[in-house]
Design an enzyme around this catalytic site. Sequence first.
Site, PDB file in Angstrom:
ATOM      1  N   ASN A 128       0.866  -1.121   0.007  1.00 35.88           N
ATOM      2  CA  ASN A 128       0.080   0.109  -0.026  1.00 35.88           C
ATOM      3  C   ASN A 128       1.035   1.266  -0.199  1.00 35.88           C
ATOM      4  O   ASN A 128       1.606   1.688   1.127  1.00 35.88           O
ATOM      5  CB  ASN A 128      -0.946  -0.184   1.346  1.00 35.88           C
ATOM      6  CG  ASN A 128      -1.811   1.342   1.326  1.00 35.88           C
ATOM      7  OD1 ASN A 128      -1.783   1.971   0.548  1.00 35.88           O
ATOM      8  ND2 ASN A 128      -2.527   1.250   2.641  1.00 35.88           N
ATOM      9  N   TRP A 129       1.106   1.825  -1.280  1.00 36.06           N
ATOM     10  CA  TRP A 129       1.994   2.955  -1.365  1.00 36.06           C
ATOM     11  C   TRP A 129       1.435   4.312  -0.556  1.00 36.06           C
ATOM     12  O   TRP A 129       2.134   5.286  -0.509  1.00 36.06           O
ATOM     13  CB  TRP A 129       2.262   3.369  -2.860  1.00 36.06           C
ATOM     14  CG  TRP A 129       2.795   2.279  -3.571  1.00 36.06           C
ATOM     15  CD1 TRP A 129       3.277   0.912  -2.996  1.00 36.06           C
ATOM     16  CD2 TRP A 129       3.415   2.321  -4.938  1.00 36.06           C
ATOM     17  NE1 TRP A 129       3.695   0.209  -4.071  1.00 36.06           N
ATOM     18  CE2 TRP A 129       4.036   1.100  -4.786  1.00 36.06           C
ATOM     19  CE3 TRP A 129       3.275   3.226  -5.703  1.00 36.06           C
ATOM     20  CZ2 TRP A 129       4.380   0.579  -6.498  1.00 36.06           C
ATOM     21  CZ3 TRP A 129       3.655   2.944  -7.204  1.00 36.06           C
ATOM     22  CH2 TRP A 129       4.433   1.783  -7.277  1.00 36.06           C
ATOM     23  N   LYS A 130       0.067   4.335  -0.239  1.00 38.19           N
ATOM     24  CA  LYS A 130      -0.720   5.423   0.350  1.00 38.19           C
ATOM     25  C   LYS A 130      -0.547   6.588  -0.530  1.00 38.19           C
ATOM     26  O   LYS A 130      -0.461   6.602  -1.694  1.00 38.19           O
ATOM     27  CB  LYS A 130      -0.126   5.380   1.750  1.00 38.19           C
ATOM     28  CG  LYS A 130      -0.425   4.106   2.632  1.00 38.19           C
ATOM     29  CD  LYS A 130       0.207   4.327   4.358  1.00 38.19           C
ATOM     30  CE  LYS A 130      -0.159   3.242   4.937  1.00 38.19           C
ATOM     31  NZ  LYS A 130      -0.080   3.169   6.294  1.00 38.19           N
ATOM     32  N   HIS A 171      -9.579   1.541   5.138  1.00 41.31           N
ATOM     33  CA  HIS A 171      -8.148   1.610   5.805  1.00 41.31           C
ATOM     34  C   HIS A 171      -8.469   2.409   6.962  1.00 41.31           C
ATOM     35  O   HIS A 171      -9.171   3.358   6.929  1.00 41.31           O
ATOM     36  CB  HIS A 171      -6.962   2.141   4.713  1.00 41.31           C
ATOM     37  CG  HIS A 171      -5.643   1.860   5.535  1.00 41.31           C
ATOM     38  ND1 HIS A 171      -5.414   2.860   6.415  1.00 41.31           N
ATOM     39  CD2 HIS A 171      -4.888   1.195   5.260  1.00 41.31           C
ATOM     40  CE1 HIS A 171      -3.822   2.543   6.681  1.00 41.31           C
ATOM     41  NE2 HIS A 171      -3.659   1.427   5.996  1.00 41.31           N
ATOM     42  N   GLU A 226      -6.851   4.868   7.988  1.00 40.37           N
ATOM     43  CA  GLU A 226      -6.486   6.178   7.560  1.00 40.37           C
ATOM     44  C   GLU A 226      -7.765   6.811   7.071  1.00 40.37           C
ATOM     45  O   GLU A 226      -8.165   8.090   7.336  1.00 40.37           O
ATOM     46  CB  GLU A 226      -5.281   6.401   6.680  1.00 40.37           C
ATOM     47  CG  GLU A 226      -3.877   6.110   7.664  1.00 40.37           C
ATOM     48  CD  GLU A 226      -2.851   5.321   6.851  1.00 40.37           C
ATOM     49  OE1 GLU A 226      -2.887   5.462   5.448  1.00 40.37           O
ATOM     50  OE2 GLU A 226      -2.039   4.883   7.477  1.00 40.37           O
ATOM     51  N   GLU A 231      -5.186  -4.769  10.622  1.00 39.89           N
ATOM     52  CA  GLU A 231      -4.082  -3.791  10.775  1.00 39.89           C
ATOM     53  C   GLU A 231      -4.396  -2.976  12.162  1.00 39.89           C
ATOM     54  O   GLU A 231      -5.244  -2.084  12.030  1.00 39.89           O
ATOM     55  CB  GLU A 231      -4.176  -2.667   9.766  1.00 39.89           C
ATOM     56  CG  GLU A 231      -3.795  -3.245   8.352  1.00 39.89           C
ATOM     57  CD  GLU A 231      -3.295  -2.400   7.398  1.00 39.89           C
ATOM     58  OE1 GLU A 231      -2.241  -2.626   6.763  1.00 39.89           O
ATOM     59  OE2 GLU A 231      -3.972  -1.317   7.189  1.00 39.89           O
ATOM     60  N   GLY A 245       2.918   2.286  10.851  1.00 41.47           N
ATOM     61  CA  GLY A 245       3.901   3.399  10.669  1.00 41.47           C
ATOM     62  C   GLY A 245       4.527   3.941  12.068  1.00 41.47           C
ATOM     63  O   GLY A 245       5.201   4.914  11.907  1.00 41.47           O
ATOM     64  N   SER A 262       3.739  -1.791  10.336  1.00 39.99           N
ATOM     65  CA  SER A 262       5.241  -1.998  10.507  1.00 39.99           C
ATOM     66  C   SER A 262       5.729  -3.515  10.114  1.00 39.99           C
ATOM     67  O   SER A 262       6.723  -3.909  10.645  1.00 39.99           O
ATOM     68  CB  SER A 262       5.744  -1.654  11.894  1.00 39.99           C
ATOM     69  OG  SER A 262       5.221  -0.337  12.301  1.00 39.99           O
ATOM     70  N   GLY A 283       2.902  -1.128   4.120  1.00 41.55           N
ATOM     71  CA  GLY A 283       3.079   0.460   3.884  1.00 41.55           C
ATOM     72  C   GLY A 283       4.443   0.960   3.716  1.00 41.55           C
ATOM     73  O   GLY A 283       4.912   0.518   2.400  1.00 41.55           O
ATOM     74  N   GLY A 284       5.131   1.264   4.551  1.00 42.45           N
ATOM     75  CA  GLY A 284       6.228   2.036   4.182  1.00 42.45           C
ATOM     76  C   GLY A 284       7.487   1.140   3.815  1.00 42.45           C
ATOM     77  O   GLY A 284       8.089   1.310   2.611  1.00 42.45           O
TER      78      GLY A 284
HETATM   79  P1  13P Z   1       3.178   0.531   7.576  1.00 39.36           P
HETATM   80  O1  13P Z   1       3.551  -0.877   6.970  1.00 39.36           O
HETATM   81  O2  13P Z   1       3.944   1.526   7.146  1.00 39.36           O
HETATM   82  O3  13P Z   1       3.035   0.248   9.347  1.00 39.36           O
HETATM   83  O4  13P Z   1       1.690   0.741   7.126  1.00 39.36           O
HETATM   84  C1  13P Z   1       0.728  -0.627   7.024  1.00 39.36           C
HETATM   85  C2  13P Z   1      -0.210  -0.106   6.451  1.00 39.36           C
HETATM   86  O5  13P Z   1      -1.223   0.771   6.959  1.00 39.36           O
HETATM   87  C3  13P Z   1      -0.622  -0.739   5.269  1.00 39.36           C
HETATM   88  O6  13P Z   1      -2.004  -0.674   4.755  1.00 39.36           O
END
Ligand code: 13P
Length: 255
Positions: A9-11, A98, A100, A170, A176, A216, A237-238
């Site tokens: 997920n590149w956000k 998600h 977010e 999640e 993050g 993470s 994510g990251g």
């Molecule tokens: P991180 O891997 O950056 O913690 O993000 C997880 C995430 O929200 C994937 O959708």
Amino acid sequence: MRNRMIAGNWKMNETFAEGVELAQGIVDQLASGTGNVDVVIAPPLVDLKGVSEVLTQANSSVALSAQNVYWEESGAFTGETSPAMLTSVGATYCIIGHSERRGYFGETDEDINRKAKALMAHDIVPISCCGESLEVRNAGTHVQFVVDQIKADTKGLEITDPSKYVIAYEPIWAIGTGMTATADDAQEVCGAIRKTLVEIFGAEIADGIRILYGGSAKPENVGGFLEKEDVDGALVGGASLKAGSFVAMVKSAMN
Ligand code: 13P
């Protein structure tokens, strides 16, 4: 048997050119194939077409996902994107719910349920997210909280092919933050999700639905999560923003 899945997920990261470059790097490093692992990348909306072309040109098995959708077919919904529009640029998956989007944009379980139905009507696979806040976790009610989300998010869904519906657990406090849930934490909730799916859809369907862990996740810890019975992959994510670390996670899942 459930194929493992590693999804990136590149956000809100990567401009068009950067996204194309990142996708090319991933495709190049996975040129020898991904075995039984389903690999999905979810770039921002404006990158989808360019990334899709990279995947097609390389004849890659990496699948394309959007990060959000609106449930209407078309019309006066400024700023929104329909399932058919996602299909038209090559997306076959879409992340929904998600934390977010729930947290910053006020999405409810009812919205997420409508999005899932709209996507499935267009044969796009939802990657439906759930997870508790730190407050809920500290109160010890996280399992019930997530089970309630699952029940609301899947209400009235008809799943005939379990590979066409994916859940991502999640925990919000692990996203993050570098604060990872332990593999046992993940299994506790993913196991409860599986039990809930059995109650709703029956054992045969529930056994085929992939449940991913997210929060993470990185090359160093993904193997531990994947060892757990009800964890079938990761939503990253990251660590999905560098081709090398994302591909390392795919390779870990191939073992
Ligand atoms: P991180 O891997 O950056 O913690 O993000 C997880 C995430 O929200 C994937 O959708």
